[in-house]
Design an enzyme around this catalytic site. Structure first.
Site, short mmCIF file in Angstrom:
data_model
loop_
_atom_site.label_atom_id
_atom_site.label_comp_id
_atom_site.label_asym_id
_atom_site.label_seq_id
_atom_site.Cartn_x
_atom_site.Cartn_y
_atom_site.Cartn_z
N GLY A 128 4.77 2.25 -5.06
CA GLY A 128 5.29 3.35 -3.97
C GLY A 128 6.48 4.10 -4.21
N SER A 129 6.77 4.30 -5.66
CA SER A 129 7.96 4.93 -5.81
C SER A 129 7.98 6.25 -5.66
CB SER A 129 8.50 4.55 -7.44
OG SER A 129 7.55 5.34 -8.26
N ASN A 130 6.56 6.87 -5.78
CA ASN A 130 6.45 8.17 -5.54
C ASN A 130 6.64 8.78 -3.95
OD1 ASN A 130 5.83 10.25 -7.83
ND2 ASN A 130 4.81 8.27 -8.08
N MET A 167 -5.39 4.08 -5.55
CA MET A 167 -6.28 3.66 -6.78
C MET A 167 -7.73 3.77 -6.61
SD MET A 167 -4.05 3.14 -9.15
CE MET A 167 -5.20 2.89 -10.47
N LEU A 215 -10.88 6.35 -5.27
CA LEU A 215 -11.48 7.76 -5.07
C LEU A 215 -11.74 8.02 -3.64
CD1 LEU A 215 -13.98 8.02 -7.94
CD2 LEU A 215 -11.83 8.90 -7.79
N ASN A 228 -2.49 15.06 -4.83
CA ASN A 228 -2.29 13.66 -5.49
C ASN A 228 -1.44 14.11 -6.86
OD1 ASN A 228 -3.00 11.30 -6.85
ND2 ASN A 228 -4.23 12.23 -8.32
N HIS A 259 -0.63 12.94 -10.79
CA HIS A 259 -1.43 12.32 -11.86
C HIS A 259 -0.47 12.25 -13.06
CE1 HIS A 259 -4.65 10.69 -14.39
NE2 HIS A 259 -4.54 11.68 -15.36
N SER A 303 1.26 15.93 -13.33
CA SER A 303 0.78 17.08 -12.61
C SER A 303 0.69 16.50 -10.99
CB SER A 303 -0.62 17.47 -13.07
OG SER A 303 -0.62 17.60 -14.38
N ASP A 351 -9.15 14.13 -10.30
CA ASP A 351 -8.33 14.67 -11.12
C ASP A 351 -8.36 16.08 -11.44
OD1 ASP A 351 -6.91 12.12 -10.98
OD2 ASP A 351 -7.57 11.42 -12.85
C1 GRF Z 1 2.23 6.97 -10.99
O1 GRF Z 1 2.30 6.97 -12.36
C2 GRF Z 1 1.32 8.11 -10.38
O2 GRF Z 1 1.22 9.27 -11.27
C3 GRF Z 1 -0.16 7.49 -10.75
O3 GRF Z 1 0.22 6.13 -10.13
C4 GRF Z 1 1.54 5.71 -10.20
C5 GRF Z 1 1.91 5.34 -8.95
O4 GRF Z 1 3.01 5.02 -8.88
N1 GRF Z 1 -1.15 7.90 -9.89
P1 GRF Z 1 4.11 4.69 -7.58
O5 GRF Z 1 3.19 3.62 -6.68
O6 GRF Z 1 4.18 5.88 -6.78
O7 GRF Z 1 5.48 3.99 -7.93
#
Ligand code: GRF
Length: 196
Positions: free
Chosen positions: A15-17, A99, A101, A116, A118, A145, A154
């Site tokens: 969940g860092s994003n 994770m 689809l 999304n 990637h 991206s 993707d």
């Molecule tokens: C990231 O590398 C993202 O690009 C990929 O999965 C990872 C998720 O990281 N789709 P986080 O859960 O957001 O830390």
């Protein structure tokens, strides 16, 4: 009064994003939006704790409960997910380390509104372990991206990309660590571009 656009995240792990975007909203770096909820298909995702710490509502829809004979029973799972999403009234859905689809019904219901991230310079290295794929291909650069989600995995139109070098001796881990902060920045950039 400005009506803020509602973002819902779909996550499965760290969940860092999600956290980086939620913080950018909080600091005002990303304006005109609010993060209204997080849905995790994994009850053990670290993202759940992060959402709780940020005071953002989080719901677990455990995809394991929908596995039959080792395979996700997609129709009932997606039906529940669709109902859950509808209750959160998102303007935008952000996949961030989700994770599974997404099924075509959800993609059609929120057409052009699902993003999304990637970890490669798409269209290169779709699918899992994109950083490792880039190392194995002998690339000297890779990146990330943010793209619209379509039924092609993707494969949707790209909104923002940024690059990082691949250094001699890089492993999947070192490269992923270098890329992660760039991912966070790129997701914020992409949202700034599309949200209005
Ligand atoms: C990231 O590398 C993202 O690009 C990929 O999965 C990872 C998720 O990281 N789709 P986080 O859960 O957001 O830390």
């Amino acid at each position: 009064m400005e009506v803020k656009k509602r973002i819902v995240f779909l996550v499965s792990g760290r969940g860092s994003n999600f956290e980086a975007i939620a913080r950018a909203v909080r600091t005002g770096e990303l304006s005109g939006v609010e993060v209204v909820g997080v849905i995790s298909n994994n009850p053990n995702a670290l993202a759940i704790e992060k959402a709780q710490q940020l005071g953002i509502p989080v719901v677990v829809l455990n995809s394991d409960d929908f596995f039959r004979e080792g395979k996700l029973d997609r129709i009932p799972y997606e039906k529940k997910l669709l109902t859950l999403l509808a209750s959160m009234k998102p303007d935008w859905i952000c996949l961030a380390g989700y994770m599974l689809l997404l099924g075509s019904e959800i993609i059609e219901a929120y057409s052009g509104k699902i993003l999304n991230i990637h970890p490669s310079l798409l269209p290169q290295f779709r699918g899992v372990r994109a950083q490792q794929q880039a190392i194995e291909a002998g690339c000297t650069w890779t990146g990330c991206s943010v793209h619209y989600v379509t039924v092609e995995m993707d494969g949707g139109p790209i909104i923002a990309q940024n690059k990082v070098p691949i250094l001699k001796g890089d492993t999947e881990k070192t490269l992923s660590e270098r890329l992660l902060p760039i991912e966070h920045k790129t997701y914020v950039e992409a949202l700034k571009k599309v949200i209005r």
